[in-house]
Design a protein around this motif. Structure first.
Motif, PDB file in Angstrom:
ATOM      1  N   ARG A  12      -3.158 -18.993  -7.897  1.00 24.15           N
ATOM      2  CA  ARG A  12      -2.523 -18.431  -8.713  1.00 24.15           C
ATOM      3  C   ARG A  12      -0.943 -19.078  -9.161  1.00 24.15           C
ATOM      4  O   ARG A  12      -0.591 -19.926 -10.060  1.00 24.15           O
ATOM      5  CB  ARG A  12      -1.984 -17.098  -8.766  1.00 24.15           C
ATOM      6  CG  ARG A  12      -3.495 -15.880  -9.149  1.00 24.15           C
ATOM      7  CD  ARG A  12      -3.731 -14.299  -8.605  1.00 24.15           C
ATOM      8  NE  ARG A  12      -4.340 -14.162  -9.396  1.00 24.15           N
ATOM      9  CZ  ARG A  12      -4.692 -12.846  -8.590  1.00 24.15           C
ATOM     10  NH1 ARG A  12      -4.032 -11.705  -8.409  1.00 24.15           N
ATOM     11  NH2 ARG A  12      -6.022 -12.045  -9.218  1.00 24.15           N
ATOM     12  N   ARG A  16       0.022 -21.301 -11.923  1.00 24.43           N
ATOM     13  CA  ARG A  16       1.281 -21.146 -13.711  1.00 24.43           C
ATOM     14  C   ARG A  16       2.395 -22.305 -13.156  1.00 24.43           C
ATOM     15  O   ARG A  16       2.540 -22.578 -14.491  1.00 24.43           O
ATOM     16  CB  ARG A  16       1.996 -19.614 -12.156  1.00 24.43           C
ATOM     17  CG  ARG A  16       1.956 -18.512 -12.943  1.00 24.43           C
ATOM     18  CD  ARG A  16       2.309 -17.530 -12.750  1.00 24.43           C
ATOM     19  NE  ARG A  16       2.977 -17.204 -10.776  1.00 24.43           N
ATOM     20  CZ  ARG A  16       1.583 -16.222  -9.882  1.00 24.43           C
ATOM     21  NH1 ARG A  16       0.927 -16.061 -10.488  1.00 24.43           N
ATOM     22  NH2 ARG A  16       2.707 -16.539  -8.964  1.00 24.43           N
ATOM     23  N   ARG A 142      -4.017 -16.777 -18.104  1.00 26.83           N
ATOM     24  CA  ARG A 142      -2.834 -17.032 -17.395  1.00 26.83           C
ATOM     25  C   ARG A 142      -2.002 -18.290 -17.897  1.00 26.83           C
ATOM     26  O   ARG A 142      -1.028 -18.320 -17.773  1.00 26.83           O
ATOM     27  CB  ARG A 142      -3.024 -16.980 -16.166  1.00 26.83           C
ATOM     28  CG  ARG A 142      -2.220 -17.146 -15.208  1.00 26.83           C
ATOM     29  CD  ARG A 142      -2.329 -16.627 -13.235  1.00 26.83           C
ATOM     30  NE  ARG A 142      -3.722 -15.653 -13.463  1.00 26.83           N
ATOM     31  CZ  ARG A 142      -2.816 -14.825 -13.099  1.00 26.83           C
ATOM     32  NH1 ARG A 142      -2.109 -14.929 -12.280  1.00 26.83           N
ATOM     33  NH2 ARG A 142      -3.910 -13.568 -12.468  1.00 26.83           N
ATOM     34  N   TRP A 146       1.591 -19.408 -19.212  1.00 26.58           N
ATOM     35  CA  TRP A 146       1.862 -20.288 -18.533  1.00 26.58           C
ATOM     36  C   TRP A 146       2.629 -20.984 -19.211  1.00 26.58           C
ATOM     37  O   TRP A 146       3.943 -21.991 -19.802  1.00 26.58           O
ATOM     38  CB  TRP A 146       2.168 -19.629 -17.439  1.00 26.58           C
ATOM     39  CG  TRP A 146       2.273 -18.409 -16.351  1.00 26.58           C
ATOM     40  CD1 TRP A 146       1.926 -17.858 -16.148  1.00 26.58           C
ATOM     41  CD2 TRP A 146       3.996 -18.488 -15.835  1.00 26.58           C
ATOM     42  NE1 TRP A 146       2.235 -16.843 -15.527  1.00 26.58           N
ATOM     43  CE2 TRP A 146       4.111 -17.102 -15.524  1.00 26.58           C
ATOM     44  CE3 TRP A 146       4.899 -19.320 -16.036  1.00 26.58           C
ATOM     45  CZ2 TRP A 146       5.135 -16.661 -14.960  1.00 26.58           C
ATOM     46  CZ3 TRP A 146       5.942 -18.592 -15.520  1.00 26.58           C
ATOM     47  CH2 TRP A 146       6.414 -17.475 -14.570  1.00 26.58           C
TER      48      TRP A 146
END
Length: 251
Positions: A12, A16, A142, A146
């Protein structure tokens, strides 16, 4: 289990970081134009009679060049506050449309976070984001969030730096320098290459025509009308193009 959780968290973080850097890279070509516009706005703030500190607070809190430039002559003329707010609202009505287009990508976030993203949204960040994700379903949330954060962070700092340069050095700049014209040219240099399809060309043409016809309308209503007309024209052109492609495919 802990090893799996650590691996998932590491992935993750990688997503990001990679998405943030991709967004920062995508917005970089626009920073010259927005920086020039911020410089022009900063100069205009102090030349309108605002103190340097009042101009500083205005550029940091408002973060909307067109609304600031509209409000300045009205503030100098002593217009009622409600009229100034109404005029600024008319100029920024386009962000209602921007927000509606962005909502599917950010609707999973808490409303406070969506408000923050709304504050940092600009014309160029919207255009760049939709050019990248506009034809994709909002499933990679996600990465999309970002990517957007990677755009708005450097865009905000770029605007503030150049705007504050204009605020604190505005008195040294001769009044006959055509900074406004330079800012318009810089914006055109960024926006014109983005017109790559027929619907986008129709959108630009219709919005330009309506903006020109409505340039003397009160409260800058011509700008709001140009935004709405351009979007409607682009949607109609896109639908017509898709129907045409469907008929060709059906044959």
């Amino acid at each position: 289990m802990e090893v799996r959780d650590e691996a998932l968290e590491a992935r993750r973080r990688h997503v990001r970081r990679a998405s943030f850097m991709e967004g920062a890279k995508a917005i970089m070509p626009t920073l010259v134009a927005s920086g020039t516009w911020g410089l022009v706005t900063g100069v205009a703030l102090v030349k309108s009679g605002l103190s340097e500190w009042a101009a500083t607070w205005m550029t940091v809190l408002v973060y909307a060049g067109s609304a600031q430039l509209l409000a300045l002559p009205m503030i100098a003329a002593g217009e009622p506050l409600l009229l100034i707010l109404a005029a600024a609202l008319m100029v920024n009505l386009r962000f209602v449309i921007f927000g509606a287009a962005l909502q599917p990508y950010f609707r999973h976030l808490p409303w406070r976070q969506r408000l923050v993203l709304g504050y940092f949204t600009t014309d160029l960040t919207f255009v760049v984001f939709m050019s990248r994700f506009g034809k994709e379903a909002p499933t990679r949330q996600r990465e999309q969030v970002w990517f957007y954060i990677g755009m708005i962070v450097p865009a905000w700092f770029n605007w503030q730096v150049f705007s504050l340069i204009g605020v604190f050095l505005g008195g040294m700049i001769p009044s006959d320098w055509s900074l406004e014209f330079a800012a318009v040219l810089a914006l055109l240099a960024i926006l014109v290459p983005l017109v790559r399809t027929r619907p986008m060309a129709v959108t630009v043409a219709v919005a330009t025509a309506v903006a020109w016809l409505g340039q003397n309308w009160p409260l800058r209503l011509g700008l709001a009308a140009a935004v709405v007309a351009g979007i409607v024209a682009g949607i109609l052109a896109e639908n017509r193009l898709n129907r045409g492609a469907g008929r060709v495919g059906g044959q």
